[in-house]
Design an enzyme around this catalytic site. Structure first.
Site, PDB file in Angstrom:
ATOM      1  N   HIS A   1       0.416  -3.709   9.607  1.00  0.00           N
ATOM      2  CA  HIS A   1       1.639  -3.939   8.835  1.00  0.00           C
ATOM      3  C   HIS A   1       2.379  -5.188   9.305  1.00  0.00           C
ATOM      4  CE1 HIS A   1       1.156   0.428   7.950  1.00  0.00           C
ATOM      5  NE2 HIS A   1       1.727   0.105   6.805  1.00  0.00           N
TER       6      HIS A   1
ATOM      7  N   GLU B   1      -3.277  -4.050   3.771  1.00  0.00           N
ATOM      8  CA  GLU B   1      -1.829  -3.985   3.558  1.00  0.00           C
ATOM      9  C   GLU B   1      -1.334  -5.135   2.700  1.00  0.00           C
ATOM     10  OE1 GLU B   1       0.591  -1.856   4.158  1.00  0.00           O
ATOM     11  OE2 GLU B   1      -0.884  -0.408   4.871  1.00  0.00           O
TER      12      GLU B   1
ATOM     13  N   TYR C   1      -9.366  -0.154   7.985  1.00  0.00           N
ATOM     14  CA  TYR C   1      -7.949  -0.170   8.338  1.00  0.00           C
ATOM     15  C   TYR C   1      -7.740  -0.443   9.825  1.00  0.00           C
ATOM     16  CZ  TYR C   1      -3.127   0.896   6.990  1.00  0.00           C
ATOM     17  OH  TYR C   1      -1.790   0.818   6.690  1.00  0.00           O
TER      18      TYR C   1
ATOM     19  N   ASP D   1      -0.315   0.343  15.656  1.00  0.00           N
ATOM     20  CA  ASP D   1      -0.454   0.260  14.205  1.00  0.00           C
ATOM     21  C   ASP D   1      -1.843  -0.264  13.819  1.00  0.00           C
ATOM     22  OD1 ASP D   1       0.210   0.367  11.510  1.00  0.00           O
ATOM     23  OD2 ASP D   1       1.278  -1.558  11.530  1.00  0.00           O
TER      24      ASP D   1
ATOM     25  N   HIS E   1      -3.158   0.738  -2.734  1.00  0.00           N
ATOM     26  CA  HIS E   1      -4.090   1.155  -1.679  1.00  0.00           C
ATOM     27  C   HIS E   1      -5.257   1.935  -2.289  1.00  0.00           C
ATOM     28  CE1 HIS E   1      -2.377  -0.234   2.030  1.00  0.00           C
ATOM     29  NE2 HIS E   1      -1.212   0.351   1.810  1.00  0.00           N
TER      30      HIS E   1
ATOM     31  N   HIS F   1       2.838  -0.752  -4.321  1.00  0.00           N
ATOM     32  CA  HIS F   1       2.130  -0.983  -3.056  1.00  0.00           C
ATOM     33  C   HIS F   1       1.226   0.189  -2.717  1.00  0.00           C
ATOM     34  CE1 HIS F   1       1.737  -2.075   1.293  1.00  0.00           C
ATOM     35  NE2 HIS F   1       1.661  -0.755   1.406  1.00  0.00           N
ATOM     36  N   GLU F   2       1.773   1.382  -2.715  1.00  0.00           N
ATOM     37  CA  GLU F   2       1.000   2.544  -2.277  1.00  0.00           C
ATOM     38  C   GLU F   2      -0.131   2.878  -3.249  1.00  0.00           C
ATOM     39  OE1 GLU F   2       1.068   3.902   0.576  1.00  0.00           O
ATOM     40  OE2 GLU F   2       2.785   2.786   1.313  1.00  0.00           O
TER      41      GLU F   2
END
Length: 365
Positions: free
Chosen positions: A286, A208, A199, A281, A188, A184-185
């Site tokens: 998210h 995300e 974002y 957020d 990005h 996942h990270e």
């Protein structure tokens, strides 16, 4: 609210701010302090990144605010060579730390180091072998990661140039070098170098969601799972032993990943009727990512087979073609339909089932 630092230079953390804010309200004194410190640290890292980055890939024509996909702009070498560089943060905040394992080195015996190394290689292989992409930027960028970041750090993040993994406190979180988190990270970074998705709001939720999609594909491909065998969870096994939950997010059933006295109820919606309007957020990036996540899951269920094949190819092509950092869910759905047509033809089973999947989450396209 989203300012230039937050939208253009985000720090992409696996543990979302809404979860930290719940802990800051419900936890005991030590948990409250931890959650507030994490929120503050995230802001500090964003500010630091803003001083060193322009907010995305610098376009070839030099015009700010526009993006050029490196995967499209550069030719792909015949053979992609992985270059992993793992560092030990030794519990400190400074990045990257001390080098402990480089490409081709033997395992160190430090589980966090070796999981970060192996996981980075698995992500590299997914993009190289399934999508023809040479590393995160499409041009062979080294894969840099720091483990043991800060003391008992309850998060992991991509900061625009590298990964950083905390060890967790052993109570709320156990580890962050779990493969879906790594996938996942690092994804990005792929989004960043593929044109970027602002974002904030729906484009941020798409940012995300794309990371979740490719994070789960990373796990499924590593385990050799087809779409029916996979659990479709992000962050499996990272929650502490006394936390009532299976993961951070579920693409199969958004809103069911956890239900805990400290963390609260997983707030992700699965349909546009349940879309969460919030200023928290960055507009719920998210939270509302559950909607496009579920659309991808449904599409995979319709097609069967492996997620990284037909459905994954559609999502990857859409990411390279969208050229709209402020894309809405509808924009993204339309782009995926165009990708399905380009890959499989107008009126194909792949296109028809994709339109059905989007409609089932409340997006007509």
């Amino acid at each position: 609210m989203c300012g230039p630092v937050h939208c253009h230079n985000p720090i992409h953390c696996i543990v979302p701010p809404h979860m930290l804010r719940v802990m800051a309200l419900r936890g005991d004194t030590s948990v409250q302090q931890m959650a507030r410190a994490l929120l503050h640290q995230n802001e500090e890292v964003r500010e630091e990144r803003a001083e060193h980055m322009t907010g995305g890939v610098v376009p070839e024509d030099g015009r700010p605010g526009l993006f050029v996909s490196s995967a499209l702009a550069r030719s792909v070498p015949e053979r992609h060579v992985c270059d992993r560089r793992i560092f030990d943060g030794e519990g400190k905040a400074a990045l990257p730390g001390n080098p402990v394992r480089s490409e081709g080195d033997a395992p160190t015996g430090d589980a966090e180091v070796d999981r970060a190394y192996d996981g980075a290689g698995t992500v590299f292989d997914l993009y190289s072998e399934a999508f023809g992409r040479n590393s995160l930027d499409g041009a062979g960028i080294p894969l840099t990661a720091t483990v043991h970041h800060r003391q008992n750090y309850n998060n992991a993040f991509w900061n625009g140039t590298q990964m950083a993994y905390g060890d967790g406190d052993g109570k709320i979180f156990r580890t962050f070098t779990e493969l879906s988190v790594i996938g996942h990270e690092m994804s990005h970074g792929v989004v960043q170098y593929s044109g970027g998705l602002l974002y904030q709001g729906q484009s941020g939720a798409l940012n995300e969601s794309v990371a979740d999609v490719f994070g789960t594909m990373t796990v499924q491909r590593k385990l050799g799972q087809d779409v029916y065998e996979a659990d479709w969870l992000v962050g499996t096994g990272i929650l502490g032993p006394e936390i009532n939950g299976r993961a951070l997010r579920s693409m199969k059933a958004p809103g069911t990943a956890y239900h805990d006295a400290l963390l609260g109820q997983d707030p992700q919606p699965y349909h546009m009727d349940l879309y969460v309007d919030t200023t928290d957020d960055n507009g719920g990036v998210h939270i509302n990512s559950g909607i496009p996540n579920h659309a991808f899951y449904l599409y995979c269920m319709y097609l069967g087979g492996n997620a990284w094949e037909r459905p994954g190819q559609v999502w990857y092509r859409a990411l390279q073609q969208i050229n709209n950092p402020m894309a809405t869910f509808h924009d993204w759905a339309a782009e995926t339909l165009d990708a399905a047509i380009a890959l499989f033809g107008a009126g194909s089973h792949e296109q028809v089932m994709l339109r059905r999947a989007w409609r089932l989450v409340g997006i007509a396209c």
